[in-house]
Design a protein around this motif. Structure first.
Motif, PDB file in Angstrom:
ATOM      1  N   ALA A   1       0.838  -1.203   0.000  1.00 35.44           N
ATOM      2  CA  ALA A   1       0.000   0.000   0.000  1.00 35.44           C
ATOM      3  C   ALA A   1       0.872   1.253   0.000  1.00 35.44           C
ATOM      4  CB  ALA A   1      -0.927  -0.007   1.216  1.00 35.44           C
ATOM      5  N   PHE A   2       1.944   1.219   0.775  1.00 35.18           N
ATOM      6  CA  PHE A   2       2.866   2.353   0.785  1.00 35.18           C
ATOM      7  C   PHE A   2       3.486   2.541  -0.602  1.00 35.18           C
ATOM      8  CE2 PHE A   2       7.224   4.018   1.459  1.00 35.18           C
ATOM      9  CZ  PHE A   2       6.874   5.279   1.911  1.00 35.18           C
ATOM     10  N   GLY A   3       3.815   1.453  -1.269  1.00 39.88           N
ATOM     11  CA  GLY A   3       4.351   1.530  -2.623  1.00 39.88           C
ATOM     12  C   GLY A   3       3.386   2.214  -3.576  1.00 39.88           C
ATOM     13  N   ARG A   4       2.095   1.921  -3.440  1.00 38.42           N
ATOM     14  CA  ARG A   4       1.103   2.577  -4.298  1.00 38.42           C
ATOM     15  C   ARG A   4       1.046   4.073  -4.015  1.00 38.42           C
ATOM     16  NH1 ARG A   4      -1.631  -2.159  -2.881  1.00 38.42           N
ATOM     17  NH2 ARG A   4      -3.069  -1.117  -1.445  1.00 38.42           N
ATOM     18  N   ALA A   5       1.233   4.448  -2.750  1.00 36.69           N
ATOM     19  CA  ALA A   5       1.233   5.864  -2.399  1.00 36.69           C
ATOM     20  C   ALA A   5       2.444   6.577  -3.009  1.00 36.69           C
ATOM     21  CB  ALA A   5       1.236   6.026  -0.874  1.00 36.69           C
ATOM     22  N   VAL A   6       3.608   5.955  -2.917  1.00 35.36           N
ATOM     23  CA  VAL A   6       4.813   6.531  -3.521  1.00 35.36           C
ATOM     24  C   VAL A   6       4.625   6.668  -5.027  1.00 35.36           C
ATOM     25  CG1 VAL A   6       7.259   6.115  -4.021  1.00 35.36           C
ATOM     26  CG2 VAL A   6       6.363   5.717  -1.715  1.00 35.36           C
ATOM     27  N   ASN A   7       4.037   5.666  -5.635  1.00 34.81           N
ATOM     28  CA  ASN A   7       3.832   5.681  -7.080  1.00 34.81           C
ATOM     29  C   ASN A   7       2.892   6.802  -7.503  1.00 34.81           C
ATOM     30  OD1 ASN A   7       4.754   4.064  -9.394  1.00 34.81           O
ATOM     31  ND2 ASN A   7       2.557   3.879  -9.804  1.00 34.81           N
ATOM     32  N   ALA A   8       1.947   7.144  -6.638  1.00 35.63           N
ATOM     33  CA  ALA A   8       0.984   8.200  -6.951  1.00 35.63           C
ATOM     34  C   ALA A   8       1.648   9.572  -7.054  1.00 35.63           C
ATOM     35  CB  ALA A   8      -0.117   8.239  -5.893  1.00 35.63           C
ATOM     36  N   LEU A   9       2.853   9.707  -6.495  1.00 30.24           N
ATOM     37  CA  LEU A   9       3.567  10.980  -6.590  1.00 30.24           C
ATOM     38  C   LEU A   9       4.345  11.110  -7.901  1.00 30.24           C
ATOM     39  CD1 LEU A   9       2.745  10.988  -3.595  1.00 30.24           C
ATOM     40  CD2 LEU A   9       4.960  11.989  -3.070  1.00 30.24           C
ATOM     41  N   GLU A  10       4.292  10.078  -8.722  1.00 24.12           N
ATOM     42  CA  GLU A  10       4.765  10.103 -10.109  1.00 24.12           C
ATOM     43  C   GLU A  10       6.231  10.517 -10.240  1.00 24.12           C
ATOM     44  OE1 GLU A  10       1.794  12.688 -11.818  1.00 24.12           O
ATOM     45  OE2 GLU A  10       0.602  10.956 -12.468  1.00 24.12           O
ATOM     46  N   GLY A  11       7.078   9.998  -9.355  1.00 26.11           N
ATOM     47  CA  GLY A  11       8.509  10.245  -9.490  1.00 26.11           C
ATOM     48  C   GLY A  11       9.024  11.475  -8.792  1.00 26.11           C
ATOM     49  N   ALA A  12       8.166  12.195  -8.096  1.00 31.20           N
ATOM     50  CA  ALA A  12       8.623  13.362  -7.342  1.00 31.20           C
ATOM     51  C   ALA A  12       9.423  12.950  -6.115  1.00 31.20           C
ATOM     52  CB  ALA A  12       7.430  14.218  -6.914  1.00 31.20           C
ATOM     53  N   TYR A  13       9.255  11.687  -5.679  1.00 35.25           N
ATOM     54  CA  TYR A  13       9.931  11.210  -4.469  1.00 35.25           C
ATOM     55  C   TYR A  13      10.378   9.763  -4.638  1.00 35.25           C
ATOM     56  CZ  TYR A  13      10.343   9.202   0.222  1.00 35.25           C
ATOM     57  OH  TYR A  13      10.782   8.523   1.335  1.00 35.25           O
ATOM     58  N   TYR A  14      11.648   9.502  -4.336  1.00 39.96           N
ATOM     59  CA  TYR A  14      12.199   8.147  -4.288  1.00 39.96           C
ATOM     60  C   TYR A  14      12.378   7.742  -2.835  1.00 39.96           C
ATOM     61  CZ  TYR A  14      13.491   7.996  -9.261  1.00 39.96           C
ATOM     62  OH  TYR A  14      13.471   7.968 -10.633  1.00 39.96           O
ATOM     63  N   THR A  15      11.935   6.543  -2.500  1.00 39.56           N
ATOM     64  CA  THR A  15      12.060   6.056  -1.136  1.00 39.56           C
ATOM     65  C   THR A  15      13.091   4.940  -1.043  1.00 39.56           C
ATOM     66  OG1 THR A  15      10.775   5.368   0.809  1.00 39.56           O
ATOM     67  CG2 THR A  15      10.252   4.285  -1.291  1.00 39.56           C
ATOM     68  N   ALA A  16      13.556   4.700   0.175  1.00 42.64           N
ATOM     69  CA  ALA A  16      14.540   3.636   0.439  1.00 42.64           C
ATOM     70  C   ALA A  16      14.440   3.260   1.913  1.00 42.64           C
ATOM     71  CB  ALA A  16      15.945   4.111   0.091  1.00 42.64           C
ATOM     72  N   GLU A  17      15.293   2.346   2.365  1.00 44.61           N
ATOM     73  CA  GLU A  17      15.254   1.911   3.760  1.00 44.61           C
ATOM     74  C   GLU A  17      15.768   2.983   4.708  1.00 44.61           C
ATOM     75  OE1 GLU A  17      16.857   0.383   1.287  1.00 44.61           O
ATOM     76  OE2 GLU A  17      16.729  -1.789   1.412  1.00 44.61           O
ATOM     77  N   ASP A  18      15.149   3.026   5.874  1.00 41.59           N
ATOM     78  CA  ASP A  18      15.650   3.813   6.997  1.00 41.59           C
ATOM     79  C   ASP A  18      15.340   3.016   8.260  1.00 41.59           C
ATOM     80  OD1 ASP A  18      16.740   5.803   8.566  1.00 41.59           O
ATOM     81  OD2 ASP A  18      15.446   7.399   7.867  1.00 41.59           O
ATOM     82  N   VAL A  19      15.335   3.664   9.388  1.00 43.41           N
ATOM     83  CA  VAL A  19      15.106   2.987  10.667  1.00 43.41           C
ATOM     84  C   VAL A  19      13.809   2.179  10.619  1.00 43.41           C
ATOM     85  CG1 VAL A  19      14.695   3.336  13.135  1.00 43.41           C
ATOM     86  CG2 VAL A  19      16.372   4.741  11.931  1.00 43.41           C
ATOM     87  N   GLY A  20      13.897   0.911  10.990  1.00 41.44           N
ATOM     88  CA  GLY A  20      12.714   0.062  11.064  1.00 41.44           C
ATOM     89  C   GLY A  20      12.298  -0.587   9.762  1.00 41.44           C
ATOM     90  N   ILE A  21      13.017  -0.290   8.687  1.00 43.45           N
ATOM     91  CA  ILE A  21      12.661  -0.813   7.360  1.00 43.45           C
ATOM     92  C   ILE A  21      13.816  -1.668   6.836  1.00 43.45           C
ATOM     93  CG2 ILE A  21      11.967  -0.237   5.010  1.00 43.45           C
ATOM     94  CD1 ILE A  21       9.920   0.612   7.056  1.00 43.45           C
ATOM     95  N   SER A  22      13.502  -2.863   6.373  1.00 43.84           N
ATOM     96  CA  SER A  22      14.514  -3.788   5.873  1.00 43.84           C
ATOM     97  C   SER A  22      14.501  -3.826   4.341  1.00 43.84           C
ATOM     98  CB  SER A  22      14.236  -5.195   6.404  1.00 43.84           C
ATOM     99  OG  SER A  22      13.055  -5.719   5.798  1.00 43.84           O
TER     100      SER A  22
END
Length: 352
Positions: free
Chosen positions: A100-121
């Motif tokens: 679901a988070f991936g779909r949210a990131v995708n909705a921003l159409e490339g304005a934001y790239y995400t990666a791992e941080d605290v608590g994320i593997s």
């Protein structure tokens, strides 16, 4: 119920703040874009058990602005952004939530790239990547960057040598007493590099196995965590918790140089002036610990290993310039670094 994205009014100087709610998976998250002046925003996703939306907003805004500074100083062609997921990473994670988070990131159409941080593997980010091409920090693939720790440690090491040259007149580390606080992936990798360069290591951590390894393999002297500021040292390398330099610890610090991977090392901004007044050179953490985002940027730009190597060398060159300016102008390194970022952003805005 469908995934719900709500644009909130961002603070002054920020570009976008998006609240995300997905009742089906239990996802509650925020994505904050501070600046895209230099390129699409990039910054990790943190999962934390925040007290509520207000605490999460404060954190994501602080982190997003920090990424603008970090990415600008590392010359990555990327802006600054960050995301946070509200929840206990030990208890609340599900694959559905990350998709679901991936779909949210995708909705921003490339304005934001995400990666791992605290608590994320990396496994969590792989779930995000099933729904968007804007998830990076992945294992495998032609441009996959994988574990960023070695890159972060290499950047800190290169910057530390620059600092040693300015402080001691030579970048030779033979016999220099370096206290490393924190022997996680980055701290241990840094310890190995320093040992190979001839430094005399002092280490502390709560992980007994890591301490035993450093003592056995690197000849390190082990001290208790509460003895850090009572210990004689030449160089202090904080690689664990933030906010460890404050009004109580700085007067006790014997080091002449502070250079480490930990984020937010200064408890308050004014601590930078206290360090300067005591003749202690402080290398701003967001400058020296940029190796991780450099690794991720190589993945975003689909660049080869030369990209990461050149950007790591570039960090050290900027630290050299920063220290020279700080000496000439009689100002803190944090103030000089901030000015350098503003100059980079202003130049980019003028060229648009």
């Amino acid at each position: 119920m469908p995934l719900n994205l709500t644009d909130e009014t961002p603070p002054q100087g920020f570009e976008r703040l998006v609240r995300i709610e997905d009742p089906e998976s239990g996802l509650r998250a925020l994505i904050c874009i501070h600046s895209t002046v230099l390129g699409p925003a990039a910054g990790g996703c943190r999962m934390w058990d925040y007290a509520g939306w207000d605490e999460a907003r404060r954190d994501v805004q602080r982190l997003a602005e920090g990424m603008t500074y970090k990415n600008a100083m590392a010359d990555l062609g990327l802006g600054g952004g960050k995301s946070v997921i509200l929840g206990d990473a030990r208890r609340d994670k599900t694959p559905q939530m990350f998709r679901a988070f991936g779909r949210a990131v995708n909705a921003l159409e490339g304005a934001y790239y995400t990666a791992e941080d605290v608590g994320i593997s990396p496994e969590d980010m792989a779930q995000v990547a099933t729904e968007t091409a804007y998830a990076v920090g992945l294992e495998g693939g032609q441009y996959g960057s994988g574990d960023p720790s070695p890159f972060t440690a290499e950047g800190v090491f290169q910057c530390l040598r620059v600092g040693v040259m300015h402080v001691f007149g030579s970048d030779d580390l033979t016999g220099r007493q370096v206290l490393i606080q924190g022997l996680g992936h980055v701290g241990m990798s840094l310890a190995e590099k320093l040992h190979a360069a001839g430094a005399s290591l002092i280490v502390t951590d709560i992980d007994k196995a890591a301490l035993a390894r450093a003592e056995r393999d690197l000849g390190a002297r082990v001290i208790a965590p509460d003895q850090v500021f009572a210990t004689q040292m030449d160089i202090f390398a904080p690689c664990a918790l933030g906010a460890i330099l404050d009004e109580t610890t700085v007067p006790q610090l014997t080091a002449k140089l502070v250079c480490g991977a930990a984020n937010n090392q200064l408890a308050q901004p004014g601590i930078a002036e206290e360090l300067r007044a005591r003749g202690i050179r402080y290398l701003p953490d967001y400058v020296v610990n940029a190796g991780g985002i450099i690794s991720v940027a190589g993945e975003i730009h689909k660049a080869g290993p030369g990209y990461r190597r050149d950007r790591l060398s570039g960090i050290a060159a900027r630290v050299d310039s920063m220290l020279a300016r700080a000496d000439k102008e009689g100002r803190t390194t944090t103030a000089i670094a901030s000015d350098m970022v503003k100059e980079i952003l202003a130049s980019a805005e003028r060229s648009v």
